[in-house]
Design a protein around this motif. Structure first.
Motif, PDB file in Angstrom:
ATOM      1  N   ILE A 103       9.770 -33.207  22.669  1.00 45.97           N
ATOM      2  CA  ILE A 103       9.908 -31.953  21.924  1.00 45.97           C
ATOM      3  C   ILE A 103       8.590 -31.594  21.245  1.00 45.97           C
ATOM      4  CG2 ILE A 103      11.040 -30.883  19.927  1.00 45.97           C
ATOM      5  CD1 ILE A 103      13.596 -32.389  20.836  1.00 45.97           C
ATOM      6  N   PHE A 104       7.891 -32.605  20.702  1.00 48.14           N
ATOM      7  CA  PHE A 104       6.589 -32.372  20.086  1.00 48.14           C
ATOM      8  C   PHE A 104       5.621 -31.758  21.093  1.00 48.14           C
ATOM      9  CE2 PHE A 104       2.271 -34.119  19.616  1.00 48.14           C
ATOM     10  CZ  PHE A 104       1.896 -33.469  18.449  1.00 48.14           C
ATOM     11  N   ILE A 105       5.581 -32.312  22.301  1.00 44.46           N
ATOM     12  CA  ILE A 105       4.686 -31.785  23.336  1.00 44.46           C
ATOM     13  C   ILE A 105       5.073 -30.348  23.690  1.00 44.46           C
ATOM     14  CG2 ILE A 105       4.016 -32.021  25.762  1.00 44.46           C
ATOM     15  CD1 ILE A 105       4.170 -35.064  25.348  1.00 44.46           C
ATOM     16  N   MET A 106       6.370 -30.092  23.814  1.00 42.35           N
ATOM     17  CA  MET A 106       6.819 -28.746  24.152  1.00 42.35           C
ATOM     18  C   MET A 106       6.446 -27.751  23.053  1.00 42.35           C
ATOM     19  SD  MET A 106      10.532 -29.667  25.836  1.00 42.35           S
ATOM     20  CE  MET A 106      11.171 -28.054  25.548  1.00 42.35           C
ATOM     21  N   VAL A 107       6.688 -28.107  21.791  1.00 41.26           N
ATOM     22  CA  VAL A 107       6.365 -27.210  20.675  1.00 41.26           C
ATOM     23  C   VAL A 107       4.857 -26.985  20.597  1.00 41.26           C
ATOM     24  CG1 VAL A 107       6.360 -27.030  18.152  1.00 41.26           C
ATOM     25  CG2 VAL A 107       8.437 -27.715  19.346  1.00 41.26           C
ATOM     26  N   LYS A 108       4.094 -28.047  20.842  1.00 39.17           N
ATOM     27  CA  LYS A 108       2.635 -27.914  20.816  1.00 39.17           C
ATOM     28  C   LYS A 108       2.165 -26.925  21.879  1.00 39.17           C
ATOM     29  CE  LYS A 108      -1.510 -30.709  20.855  1.00 39.17           C
ATOM     30  NZ  LYS A 108      -2.082 -32.031  20.877  1.00 39.17           N
ATOM     31  N   GLN A 109       2.721 -27.000  23.078  1.00 37.20           N
ATOM     32  CA  GLN A 109       2.341 -26.079  24.150  1.00 37.20           C
ATOM     33  C   GLN A 109       2.754 -24.646  23.822  1.00 37.20           C
ATOM     34  OE1 GLN A 109       0.353 -26.704  26.715  1.00 37.20           O
ATOM     35  NE2 GLN A 109       0.165 -28.739  25.858  1.00 37.20           N
ATOM     36  N   MET A 113       0.350 -21.370  23.353  1.00 35.41           N
ATOM     37  CA  MET A 113       0.521 -20.097  24.059  1.00 35.41           C
ATOM     38  C   MET A 113       0.631 -18.939  23.070  1.00 35.41           C
ATOM     39  SD  MET A 113       2.963 -21.029  27.361  1.00 35.41           S
ATOM     40  CE  MET A 113       4.412 -20.792  26.424  1.00 35.41           C
ATOM     41  N   ILE A 114       1.350 -19.142  21.966  1.00 37.44           N
ATOM     42  CA  ILE A 114       1.492 -18.087  20.959  1.00 37.44           C
ATOM     43  C   ILE A 114       0.144 -17.777  20.325  1.00 37.44           C
ATOM     44  CG2 ILE A 114       2.468 -17.581  18.683  1.00 37.44           C
ATOM     45  CD1 ILE A 114       5.009 -19.049  19.610  1.00 37.44           C
ATOM     46  N   ALA A 115      -0.628 -18.827  20.008  1.00 34.36           N
ATOM     47  CA  ALA A 115      -1.949 -18.620  19.409  1.00 34.36           C
ATOM     48  C   ALA A 115      -2.866 -17.865  20.366  1.00 34.36           C
ATOM     49  CB  ALA A 115      -2.567 -19.956  19.023  1.00 34.36           C
ATOM     50  N   LYS A 117      -1.914 -15.724  22.700  1.00 33.80           N
ATOM     51  CA  LYS A 117      -1.466 -14.330  22.725  1.00 33.80           C
ATOM     52  C   LYS A 117      -1.928 -13.591  21.475  1.00 33.80           C
ATOM     53  CE  LYS A 117       2.609 -13.774  25.576  1.00 33.80           C
ATOM     54  NZ  LYS A 117       4.038 -13.463  25.595  1.00 33.80           N
ATOM     55  N   GLU A 118      -1.804 -14.244  20.316  1.00 37.90           N
ATOM     56  CA  GLU A 118      -2.232 -13.608  19.073  1.00 37.90           C
ATOM     57  C   GLU A 118      -3.731 -13.372  19.077  1.00 37.90           C
ATOM     58  OE1 GLU A 118      -0.805 -16.158  15.987  1.00 37.90           O
ATOM     59  OE2 GLU A 118       1.232 -15.366  16.111  1.00 37.90           O
ATOM     60  N   GLU A 119      -4.483 -14.300  19.638  1.00 35.82           N
ATOM     61  CA  GLU A 119      -5.939 -14.157  19.719  1.00 35.82           C
ATOM     62  C   GLU A 119      -6.307 -12.982  20.613  1.00 35.82           C
ATOM     63  OE1 GLU A 119      -9.238 -16.745  21.889  1.00 35.82           O
ATOM     64  OE2 GLU A 119      -8.323 -17.796  20.202  1.00 35.82           O
ATOM     65  N   GLU A 120      -5.608 -12.859  21.739  1.00 38.29           N
ATOM     66  CA  GLU A 120      -5.871 -11.735  22.646  1.00 38.29           C
ATOM     67  C   GLU A 120      -5.498 -10.418  21.982  1.00 38.29           C
ATOM     68  OE1 GLU A 120      -3.656 -12.672  26.137  1.00 38.29           O
ATOM     69  OE2 GLU A 120      -5.057 -14.220  26.791  1.00 38.29           O
ATOM     70  N   ALA A 121      -4.395 -10.412  21.234  1.00 37.13           N
ATOM     71  CA  ALA A 121      -3.960  -9.187  20.567  1.00 37.13           C
ATOM     72  C   ALA A 121      -4.871  -8.851  19.396  1.00 37.13           C
ATOM     73  CB  ALA A 121      -2.525  -9.333  20.085  1.00 37.13           C
ATOM     74  N   ALA A 122      -5.418  -9.865  18.750  1.00 36.08           N
ATOM     75  CA  ALA A 122      -6.278  -9.634  17.580  1.00 36.08           C
ATOM     76  C   ALA A 122      -7.653  -9.120  17.970  1.00 36.08           C
ATOM     77  CB  ALA A 122      -6.420 -10.923  16.768  1.00 36.08           C
ATOM     78  N   ASP A 123      -8.095  -9.364  19.188  1.00 35.48           N
ATOM     79  CA  ASP A 123      -9.418  -8.936  19.635  1.00 35.48           C
ATOM     80  C   ASP A 123      -9.263  -7.683  20.495  1.00 35.48           C
ATOM     81  OD1 ASP A 123     -12.095  -8.814  20.163  1.00 35.48           O
ATOM     82  OD2 ASP A 123     -12.008 -10.278  21.804  1.00 35.48           O
TER      83      ASP A 123
END
Length: 142
Positions: A103-109, A113-115, A117-123
């Motif tokens: 579960i830790f590995i899944m949440v980390k992945q 992915m969310i970070a 997406k946020e980075e792409e949206a922020a730039d």
């Protein structure tokens, strides 16, 4: 009231939760099999026994009229004897650690992915003003 219940069930979050519970239950069975059928026999072989879940400490005398196997944790537990099933406990802890790690590995992945997406949206890239200034500067060079 039936309409309200139907509307509640039809919401996406409830359906997503139901799917997650079903997948989680199936995943728990896979993890339990991994622990019980692969990992614990290896651990048991290292420590001198094939069935690690059968390691226990008997805290009392055998129950009156006990006819089962005195070396069987399941038989003693079923007969109501006071036993500490430390082998079974270790098996459950290892099973939990495997699930927690996965579960830790899944949440980390997912967080990665969310970070992303946020980075792409922020730039958003250069503004119109910046682009117009760049065009102006290029035209001045010529």
């Amino acid at each position: 009231m039936l309409k309200e219940f139907r509307d509640f069930i039809a919401k996406g979050n409830v359906i997503d939760l139901a799917v997650a519970v079903i997948i989680g239950g199936a995943f728990a069975l896979i993890t339990a099999s991994l622990t019980d059928d692969i990992i614990m026999p290896i651990v048991g072989a290292i420590f001198g026994g094939a069935d690690f879940s059968n390691y226990f400490t008997l805290l009392s005398d055998l129950p009156e009229g006990f006819e089962g196997n005195p070396n069987s944790y399941a038989d003693l537990k079923e007969a109501g004897a006071a036993v500490v099933g430390w082998g079974q406990f270790i098996t459950v802890v290892i099973n939990f650690l495997i699930l927690a790690f996965i579960i830790f590995i899944m949440v980390k992945q997912v967080n990665k992915m969310i970070a992303k997406k946020e980075e792409e949206a922020a730039d958003p890239g250069p503004s119109e003003t910046d682009l117009l200034k760049e065009i102006r500067d290029l035209l001045k060079k010529d």
